[in-house]
Design an enzyme around this catalytic site. Sequence first.
Site, PDB file in Angstrom:
ATOM      1  N   ALA A  99      -3.668  -9.165 100.083  1.00 55.07           N
ATOM      2  CA  ALA A  99      -5.025  -9.339  99.695  1.00 55.07           C
ATOM      3  C   ALA A  99      -5.262 -10.647  99.071  1.00 55.07           C
ATOM      4  CB  ALA A  99      -5.248  -8.183  98.768  1.00 55.07           C
TER       5      ALA A  99
ATOM      6  N   ASP B  59       5.249  -4.633  97.776  1.00 59.24           N
ATOM      7  CA  ASP B  59       5.395  -4.885  99.135  1.00 59.24           C
ATOM      8  C   ASP B  59       4.636  -3.888  99.938  1.00 59.24           C
ATOM      9  OD1 ASP B  59       6.379  -5.193 101.648  1.00 59.24           O
ATOM     10  OD2 ASP B  59       8.375  -6.054 100.785  1.00 59.24           O
TER      11      ASP B  59
ATOM     12  N   ASP C  26      -4.342  -9.117 106.807  1.00 57.48           N
ATOM     13  CA  ASP C  26      -4.516 -10.614 106.846  1.00 57.48           C
ATOM     14  C   ASP C  26      -3.317 -11.139 106.675  1.00 57.48           C
ATOM     15  OD1 ASP C  26      -6.058 -13.060 107.317  1.00 57.48           O
ATOM     16  OD2 ASP C  26      -6.319 -12.961 105.043  1.00 57.48           O
TER      17      ASP C  26
ATOM     18  N   CYS D 112      -4.168 -16.667 110.140  1.00 61.93           N
ATOM     19  CA  CYS D 112      -4.691 -18.062 110.322  1.00 61.93           C
ATOM     20  C   CYS D 112      -3.746 -19.012 111.123  1.00 61.93           C
ATOM     21  CB  CYS D 112      -5.097 -18.656 108.957  1.00 61.93           C
ATOM     22  SG  CYS D 112      -3.730 -18.596 107.839  1.00 61.93           S
TER      23      CYS D 112
END
Length: 450
Positions: free
Chosen positions: A268, A318, A337, A390
């Site tokens: 996050a 974790d 993400d 990404c």
Amino acid sequence: MEAEKKKLSIPPKGIRAIIEAIRLGEIIKPSQYAKREAFKKHDVEEAWLNRVLTMIFYDIMKKQGLIDKVIKEIVGVTPLILDPWLRAALRVAVDIALFHDPSSQTIKNLRWKASDFISSRTHPYVGMYFWDLLDKIFEYKPNPKNELEELEWKYLAPSWLIERVKGILGDETEDFFRSVNKRHEWISIRVNTLKANVEEVIGELEEDGVEVVRSERVPTILKIKGPYNFDTSSAFNEGKIIVQEEASAVASIVLDPKPGETVVDLAAAPGGKTTHLAELMKNKGKIYAFDVDKMRMKRLKDFVKRMGIKIVKPLVKDARKAPEIIGEEVADKVLLDAPCTSSGTIGKNPELRWRLREDKINEMSQLQRELLESAARLVKPGGRLLYTTCSIFKEENEKNIRWFLNVHPEFKLVPLKSPYDPGFLEGTMRAWPHRHSTIGFFYALLEKSK
Ligand code: SAM
């Protein structure tokens, strides 16, 4: 005299500021924080000087691998074993000498002020050594030894990365590198609709003389022309805006969390997507926000507070242990993400291309698979999991999803069609710097059967 006027002009304090920024850039990440700190320390208040130094700063970041090769040829050893202040000054000097057209006064400032400055930070011998090297730097002419080196100079990237991009994008390779290498003056921000509306923020920014354009794909994303001082920005300090790329904002929109739902954000920090998810949920429901990085998590907590968000529970843990911590099948929506090589962000973080290592790709892919396993256990029957990175590499994207669908037949892909282009696995989606003017991004939305 006329010609001198058009040449690169940097006053003494600018020389000191840029050397310090490059030096700090090795210690402070992301590098724009290093730049900001150095410019503040050396009183770079003039907008024109900030603009010139910012341009040089990113130019050095982008060309660092090539600049370091030049330094190695001139000095005879890798710059990595030199004193860090000398290394920073040499990088500045090589960039100015090879890639710009400095005025005679700027060359003088570089000789005298840079030597003085690094002497004061290290030892007078270091300054003298730099002084001695300057003539060689200004005489240097690049001479790539083979086709691979020629491509490195053309695309400003290590040859292994160029080869990989060619493998992924083929004919579009040149467009890709042109796009990530162009000057990025526009900063992408998201308006926090819990605190303000888009019109109000545009009005506020324009009143401060900031140029603003709207994103064509995400109504709450604006692009502002930098440099922009976030430290003194009331819109930022009051939590009305946050820095976020358009492709990142699309992630939360694709996951589409509803007010009252339970959402888990497994990686996050610093909270760009967590805060967006909370906003889309109208601050109702629950978000468990996991991340292992304490410092980044502190930034998440600051953003959450500043942006008026009440539903986030930060957990510095974790995420592979998340089902043991919050239970199995508890989430309506899960966002992974994933930590990745970030290869899609080399336009925004230009030095990254020289730090990336090819063997990191498989290491990241392994961690991503372990995190996907954890995510699968958290999703309620009928719930959804969004996997994003990404990175542009298939190993971190389509290959992971293919593997996941094989080992988890209870999940199927929910096809994504907009606002970007299809990925290399049907139903997945990709954003590209050269096609969409944002970072390279991958999306796979998965649904667990009921
Ligand atoms: N979602 C964030 C945002 O939008 O601001 C960006 C997340 S970044 C791509 C990936 C994050 O994964 C990093 O903050 C990193 O600290 C975190 N991370 C790496 N390994 C992790 C793990 N095992 N468990 C939880 N977080 C992890």
